[in-house]
Design a protein around this motif. Structure first.
Motif, PDB file in Angstrom:
ATOM      1  N   UNK A  59      28.166 -19.139 -81.251  1.00 55.94           N
ATOM      2  CA  UNK A  59      28.177 -17.742 -81.700  1.00 55.94           C
ATOM      3  C   UNK A  59      29.203 -16.944 -80.895  1.00 55.94           C
ATOM      4  N   UNK A  60      29.303 -17.267 -79.612  1.00 53.77           N
ATOM      5  CA  UNK A  60      30.259 -16.553 -78.776  1.00 53.77           C
ATOM      6  C   UNK A  60      31.695 -16.923 -79.115  1.00 53.77           C
ATOM      7  N   UNK A  61      31.934 -18.190 -79.349  1.00 53.18           N
ATOM      8  CA  UNK A  61      33.289 -18.612 -79.697  1.00 53.18           C
ATOM      9  C   UNK A  61      33.711 -17.974 -81.014  1.00 53.18           C
ATOM     10  N   UNK A  62      32.779 -17.914 -81.966  1.00 52.84           N
ATOM     11  CA  UNK A  62      33.101 -17.267 -83.241  1.00 52.84           C
ATOM     12  C   UNK A  62      33.497 -15.816 -83.004  1.00 52.84           C
ATOM     13  N   UNK A  63      32.796 -15.174 -82.061  1.00 51.65           N
ATOM     14  CA  UNK A  63      33.136 -13.771 -81.792  1.00 51.65           C
ATOM     15  C   UNK A  63      34.577 -13.636 -81.329  1.00 51.65           C
ATOM     16  N   UNK A  64      35.042 -14.611 -80.548  1.00 56.53           N
ATOM     17  CA  UNK A  64      36.433 -14.534 -80.094  1.00 56.53           C
ATOM     18  C   UNK A  64      37.385 -14.538 -81.282  1.00 56.53           C
ATOM     19  N   UNK A  65      37.082 -15.374 -82.277  1.00 57.70           N
ATOM     20  CA  UNK A  65      37.932 -15.414 -83.468  1.00 57.70           C
ATOM     21  C   UNK A  65      37.829 -14.122 -84.260  1.00 57.70           C
ATOM     22  N   UNK A  66      36.611 -13.625 -84.401  1.00 51.97           N
ATOM     23  CA  UNK A  66      36.409 -12.393 -85.173  1.00 51.97           C
ATOM     24  C   UNK A  66      37.097 -11.226 -84.468  1.00 51.97           C
ATOM     25  N   UNK A  67      36.911 -11.177 -83.160  1.00 53.58           N
ATOM     26  CA  UNK A  67      37.502 -10.095 -82.383  1.00 53.58           C
ATOM     27  C   UNK A  67      39.029 -10.118 -82.496  1.00 53.58           C
ATOM     28  N   UNK A  68      39.578 -11.318 -82.332  1.00 52.84           N
ATOM     29  CA  UNK A  68      41.032 -11.422 -82.438  1.00 52.84           C
ATOM     30  C   UNK A  68      41.523 -10.994 -83.818  1.00 52.84           C
ATOM     31  N   UNK A  69      40.849 -11.471 -84.852  1.00 59.27           N
ATOM     32  CA  UNK A  69      41.311 -11.175 -86.212  1.00 59.27           C
ATOM     33  C   UNK A  69      41.179  -9.697 -86.551  1.00 59.27           C
ATOM     34  N   UNK A  70      40.022  -9.125 -86.269  1.00 55.06           N
ATOM     35  CA  UNK A  70      39.783  -7.752 -86.707  1.00 55.06           C
ATOM     36  C   UNK A  70      40.386  -6.721 -85.773  1.00 55.06           C
ATOM     37  N   UNK A  71      40.350  -7.018 -84.478  1.00 57.91           N
ATOM     38  CA  UNK A  71      40.763  -5.993 -83.528  1.00 57.91           C
ATOM     39  C   UNK A  71      42.165  -6.178 -82.990  1.00 57.91           C
ATOM     40  N   UNK A  72      42.581  -7.426 -82.785  1.00 57.42           N
ATOM     41  CA  UNK A  72      43.864  -7.647 -82.130  1.00 57.42           C
ATOM     42  C   UNK A  72      45.030  -7.808 -83.100  1.00 57.42           C
ATOM     43  N   UNK A  73      44.808  -8.545 -84.208  1.00 58.18           N
ATOM     44  CA  UNK A  73      45.957  -8.802 -85.092  1.00 58.18           C
ATOM     45  C   UNK A  73      46.561  -7.534 -85.690  1.00 58.18           C
ATOM     46  N   UNK A  74      45.786  -6.450 -85.926  1.00 60.89           N
ATOM     47  CA  UNK A  74      46.461  -5.245 -86.433  1.00 60.89           C
ATOM     48  C   UNK A  74      47.544  -4.725 -85.497  1.00 60.89           C
ATOM     49  N   UNK A  75      47.374  -5.017 -84.195  1.00 65.18           N
ATOM     50  CA  UNK A  75      48.391  -4.568 -83.262  1.00 65.18           C
ATOM     51  C   UNK A  75      49.638  -5.415 -83.322  1.00 65.18           C
TER      52      UNK A  75
END
Lengths: 664, 199, 345
Positions: free
Chosen positions: B181-197
């Motif tokens: 669940x934590x590893x998935x969060x890293x992917x979700x976080x990167x996709x939703x929060x980081x890639x827009x930058x």
């Protein structure tokens, strides 16, 4: 060894598994029967975790769905027998063809194979049950409830009506306001749970619970086929579950995934659906091809030609199957380069299938055919496979597909591959394993009649569809004009489909007659090579009195094959009777690894299945409090199921208040 | 007789760590759930890449709160790992404490994210971005909550003294799910929060 | 109206038996099956594909016969009488797989190359298209818009497309509601019409004639009755047709006609448009030149006054579920309306 009557007494944490024999009637064998048999009556019916019972349930339920889907088809064929008929209104026709597709593709074609695999895997692998017996029971209950859920809409005239592939925007709320599509969407998510846990069960069973010595290169091809399908399902099913869930969200909570006015994309649905849909069609044929690969050699009196090639081709087909989904979308306006790549792959995927076809023909050629009913079905299957495969090569060719797509040519292709590669092996497989399941032989005369009537009827019904497709007849039309040139072809197809139905009827009559009056079957009436034929017909609840030690692919043919392989030990092996036990082995070489404690019968799978289904009922009817209640009920059922048990040695035997070696 | 198999050595009985059926089962479960998230993120990138307006339409997402929340979630994973390690080292009290701390951190994550959600000026039905954002983080939240129920069950069973250094399969299995669940969060976080930058 | 022969069979309309038509094209046997793309092709967008189809069918038929014969021979050929109990050896037979798969792979590779070449040929026309039109799929009819650099030369019609012979035509494809697909089999392959996107394909007819088309993506209850026609004409005829279409409706002045026009504006103009009147409805076929079309109701009926009145008053029985309601009109109203419609040439 203690006389462990009380299952909660503390088993040791390690032990050397005892070897011995337990012939029928011996004290050990009687003890095994007591351990493994389910309670009689409705108690046992609800709580059993016996894979054989569950397998039969799958087979019967899936077959009933096949008959329902078949009736739907026959009604459609009546409507289409002549131009401009008015037997059905367009809406009725659309619900019929949608439910026909849903029933056959989701409620029949995979569950029937799950039925075979559930029943046969432990017997073929030399085990006492699947790796997760309670999960097995659960997967059946959810399948049953999902099927009922999907069909509950039919009598209300609100069955799904947008085709089994359910394209948006037509399936969206704007164009489809009734509950029809919600039933489909939620029912599919529920069914997906059953499919997924079933797949997980197969994968872990294969890798963990084989008889010692049954290395990975010695398992029957049916096992390879089902394993490949299971792995594929684990990765593919979430795609369609997600698609349906997003659609349900759009329809019921106002999200915008497919909402064009707000940036949603209809093509997203097609991608998600077909990324699942294509691997799925291989999942529903590869195990059936495995049935033929295992059963045909018995009637050729020789092992399958090219075992390794066939096993590898099974995996190659499935792997390539993940890379071709765009061939369902050639006409959507994607760039030509993408179409070229996917089109070429779609043509190339027929090569592993060619491996299997030549393996079967070679097996027959080099063998000595026994012309009984199962053999006829398997030989007939090869012809149908080739026709279906070749028409598949045609639709894979992109420019051709731009003409053939959405016409009856595709309907012909898909029925040749689905009936030819799934139904015919299934019926042949039932003729083959019926003696093992029920201890009786099926009638040969009725069997041969059923084959010929089915074979002729099928070809009469479906071959002309290639022609009506080439003449331009589109799919999914409830009627057609007499001036299109399709009338005669449709008439022939309708007649053929009814002939085919008669063949199925003869098959059903054969089942009923044979159950009542069939000749008693011995352990191995076909003189077949694999382990399931080493136990009585029908097998006792414990499968194997002793876990056999396996030395080759064909344990029962070793003496006569005499190819330098060792000899399997069938009568002397692991006793494993301190409660319900089986052996766990290493994944590739099948070395003994752990003594697995198998769970007792339990009601938890039934209740968890029921409450899960009721969650979806609550979602469908917008009963929020009820849904929340069902979620809680599920959590409680799951806790009851998962509670660590001493008998399964999931926890330490004694309550230990040890404060630790170095408390600090 | 079977060739060179060792048939007379002692074998573990029942659910023993990575020999247990449950361990393999949770691995397969992780494979299928990971696929689900892969398809969710595919959906996100597919729709984002075809969007005609600027993306995200609500502006670049703030990183502080979700960044801190990521740290909270990752540390809860560390404590789950530590809990399992303590059992192996026969430190059952430390194991219990560690697991409890992991649980509390998990609850913090949920609370922080619920708060973050409530502060958004849009919801699931407002626009496509809202639909995607809340569905993806919502699916993840659902997995976190299931994970918390699992951790709670583990706490209960540990308090009841069910496990010791010889038998603790449930802790490994449940722990692995939590790490997933934590590893998935890293992917979700990167996709939703980081890639827009980045784009 | 074009100089065409048409025939129709009359069926009792109250049984919602649709009246249908036999299209005409240069080859009379395609009257038997007007959508037969396997044997007929009338343009370079479909000709290479038709040839590809022949090669495939011929080759695959041969392969099937060979494999079937192998199977039959495998089953039937005589064997040496072995000990009845014996089991054949496992290792023989790999050669079958090597040879069979090897040959199949070679043939397949050749087919893949041929296919990709064909795809390349049909994916774009040899010369740039001289005419562009936009077809929009509606439940269950086709809106056709002819483009032009000069806005005054653009016009809208429905269900019947005219193109000049011998020129590639670019057809842009849109949808107003659900996914449809544009398909005129003897001219070209099909392309989906997806709402929110504009797809495109090209067609070209090398001979004059009328070519039938059909929606080929399931789009709802009347997907079966969403047909269209492409009429290929000589350049001169095509220009004449275009100019006629560009003109607005010349409304008559007879009292009966005016009454009919009033009824039209009251009851029909909400959906239908007639350029030159106040009717600007955008949800249904443009009727400005209704009588220039051979068929009505999305290809369901031939365009005769009788069929028109039946369609107006019994649309839901002829095409249940269609967006056209069965209009409740008295006999007088119907006559007046009919008179008005007969002026829309």
């Amino acid at each position: 060894m203690t006389d462990a009557v009380e299952n909660t007494s503390a088993p040791a944490l390690t032990r050397i598994p005892e070897m011995g024999s337990a012939p029928i009637g011996s004290a050990a064998e009687i003890r095994l029967t007591e351990l493994w048999e389910s309670a009689p009556g409705w108690r046992g019916w609800l709580s059993t975790v016996d894979h054989k019972t569950i397998g039969i349930r799958y087979l019967v339920t899936a077959f009933i769905f096949l008959l329902m889907g078949g009736v739907e088809a026959l009604i459609m064929r009546l409507q289409l027998a002549s131009p401009n008929q008015t037997l059905l209104t367009p809406e009725q026709y659309n619900q019929l063809f949608t439910m026909h597709g849903i029933t056959m593709i989701f409620l029949y074609s995979l569950p029937i194979l799950s039925g075979f695999s559930n029943y046969l895997w432990p017997l073929m692998l030399g085990s006492r049950d699947m790796a997760f017996p309670r999960l097995n029971a659960f997967s059946y209950w959810v399948f049953l409830f999902a099927g009922i859920f999907l069909y509950a809409s039919f009598p209300l005239g609100q069955a799904p009506n947008a085709g089994w592939f359910n394209y948006v925007p037509f399936a969206g709320l704007e164009y489809n306001t009734g509950p029809n599509i919600d039933v489909y969407a939620l029912g599919m998510v529920l069914l997906g749970i059953s499919t997924t846990v079933g797949a997980i069960n197969f994968i872990v069973t294969l890798f963990r619970t084989r008889a010692p010595g049954m290395s990975i290169g010695r398992v029957p091809i049916l096992v390879w086929g089902t394993l490949t399908a299971a792995v594929a399902n684990v990765f593919a099913v979430p795609s369609v579950s997600l698609a349906f869930f997003l659609l349900w969200l759009d329809r019921q909570t106002g999200t915008h995934f497919f909402d064009i006015l707000n940036g949603g994309k209809p093509l997203l649905w097609q991608h998600l659906f077909w990324m699942f849909g294509h691997p799925w069609v291989y999942a529903v044929v590869l195990p059936a091809m495995g049935i033929v690969s295992d059963a045909l050699p018995t009637f050729c009196r020789r092992p399958l030609v090219g075992y390794s090639a066939v096993a590898l081709s099974t995996m190659a087909t499935m792997l390539l199957g993940f890379g071709v989904w765009i061939h369902h979308m050639f006409a959507t306006g994607l760039p030509t380069l993408a179409l070229s790549f996917f089109g070429a792959t779609s043509m190339v995927i027929s090569i592993p299938s060619a491996v299997a076809v030549f393996a079967w023909i070679a097996t027959i050629w080099l063998g000595r055919p026994v012309f009984n009913t199962p053999f006829l079905f398997f030989a007939g299957f090869v012809i149908l496979f080739v026709i279906g495969g070749l028409s598949g090569v045609m639709v894979a060719a992109v420019p051709l597909d731009l003409q053939l797509n959405e016409t009856y040519f595709v309907v012909a292709h898909l029925h040749y591959v689905l009936l030819g590669i799934n139904v015919f092996p299934v019926v042949g497989g039932i003729y083959y394993w019926f003696p093992k399941f029920f201890g009786r032989m099926m009638d040969e005369t009725l069997g041969k009649w059923s084959f010929w009537v089915m074979f002729i009827g099928f070809n009469l019904g479906f071959f002309p569809m290639h022609i009506s497709g080439l003449l331009g007849m589109p799919r999914r039309i409830y009627t057609y004009s007499p001036h299109m040139g399709w009338s005669e072809v449709n008439r022939v197809t309708t007649v053929g489909s009814f002939v085919f139905a008669v063949g199925i009827l003869i098959f059903l009559v054969n089942i009923v007659v044979s159950l009542k009056r069939g000749a008693t079957a011995t352990e191995n009436p076909w003189d077949a090579p694999t382990l399931e034929w080493a136990v009585p017909s029908p097998p006792p609840a414990y499968n194997f009195a002793v876990i056999p030690l396996v030395a080759s692919r064909h344990p029962l043919w070793e003496e006569r094959l005499d190819e330098g392989a060792g000899r399997s030990s069938l009568d002397h092996g692991y006793l494993l009777m301190e409660g319900r036990e089986t052996i766990g082995t290493t994944p590739l070489d099948a070395m003994p690894d752990v003594i697995l404690k198998m769970p007792e019968d339990s009601y938890a799978p039934f209740f968890l299945g029921l409450f899960s289904a009721l969650i979806f009922v609550g979602l469908l009817l917008h009963w929020r409090d009820f849904t929340v209640l069902m979620v809680l009920a599920c959590i409680l059922s799951l806790m009851a199921w998962m509670w660590p048990r001493k008998a399964l040695v999931q926890r330490v035997p004694d309550i230990n208040y040890d404060k630790g070696a170095a408390h600090g | 007789m079977a060739e060179t198999m060792q048939l007379d050595q002692a074998l573990p009985v029942g659910s023993e760590g990575k020999h247990s059926g449950g361990w393999w089962g949770v691995l397969a479960l992780i494979a299928t759930e990971a696929s689900l998230f892969a398809y969710l993120l595919f959906t996100y990138f597919y729709l984002a890449s075809q969007s005609e307006q600027r993306w995200p339409p609500e502006g670049l997402p703030a990183l502080l709160v979700p960044g801190v929340n990521t740290v909270i979630l990752l540390s809860s994973s560390v404590f789950v790992w530590a809990s399992e390690r303590c059992i192996q080292l026969r430190q059952s009290q430390w194991s219990l404490a560690s697991m409890a701390l992991a649980f509390i951190l998990g609850v913090c994550f949920v609370a922080v994210q619920l708060n973050e959600w409530s502060k958004k000026g849009y919801d699931m039905a407002s626009n496509l971005y809202g639909s995607l954002y809340f569905t993806i983080t919502g699916f993840h939240m659902l997995h976190v909550i299931v994970g918390l129920v699992i951790l709670m069950a583990l706490l209960l069973w540990m308090a009841l003294g069910y496990f010791d250094h010889r038998r603790y399969a449930a802790v490994s299995i449940g722990g692995l799910y939590w790490h997933f669940v934590d590893v998935v969060w890293l992917f979700v976080f990167t996709s939703l929060y980081l890639t827009p930058y980045l784009f | 109206m074009n100089d065409i022969k048409s025939g129709f069979r009359h069926a009792a309309w109250i049984n919602y038996a649709a009246l249908t038509v036999v299209p005409v094209s240069p080859m009379t046997d395609s009257q038997i099956a007007p959508l037969n793309y396997f044997l007929h092709s009338y343009g370079p967008a479909s000709m290479p594909t038709m040839h590809l189809g022949w090669v495939f069918v011929a080759l695959l038929l041969v392969i099937f016969i060979i494999v079937a014969l192998l199977l039959v021979w495998a089953v039937l050929h005589k064997r040496l009488t072995d000990a009845p109990d014996s089991i054949g050896r496992e290792d023989a037979g790999m050669r079958w797989i090597y040879i069979g798969t090897g040959l199949s792979t070679c043939i397949l590779f050749a087919l893949v190359v041929y296919t990709l070449v064909t795809l390349n040929t049909v994916s774009k026309p040899a010369q740039a298209p001289g005419l562009t039109l936009t077809v929009t799929g509606y439940d269950w009819w086709w809106k056709v818009e002819y483009e032009d650099a000069d806005p005054s030369r653009r016009f809208v019609t429905a269900n019947e497309i005219h193109i000049p012979v011998g020129q590639p035509v670019l057809v842009k494809l849109k949808s107003a509601d659900v996914i449809h697909a544009f398909w005129v089999p003897v001219l070209a392959g099909k392309t989906q019409m997806i709402p929110g996107l504009t797809n495109q394909q090209w067609i070209e007819a090398d001979a004059e004639g009328i070519y039938l088309g059909q929606c080929t993506q399931y789009c709802g209850v009347q997907h079966a009755h969403m047909g269209l026609e492409v009429v290929a004409q000589s350049t001169a005829e095509f220009e004449k047709w275009q100019n006629a279409q560009r003109s607005t409706a010349a409304t008559g002045s007879a009292a009966g006609v005016n009454a009919g026009q009033k009824i039209f504006l009251d009851q029909c103009a909400g959906c239908h448009a007639v350029r030159g009147t106040e009717a600007v409805g955008a949800h249904a076929p443009d009727l400005t030149h209704l009588n220039s079309r051979r068929l009505i109701a999305g290809g369901l009926l031939t365009n005769t006054p009788d069929h028109l009145t039946q369609w107006i008053t019994h649309a839901q029985e002829l095409k249940p579920g269609a967006r056209m309601p069965s209009m409740m009109l008295t006999a007088t109203e119907l006559n007046a309306l009919s008179a008005f419609l007969s002026t829309l040439n």
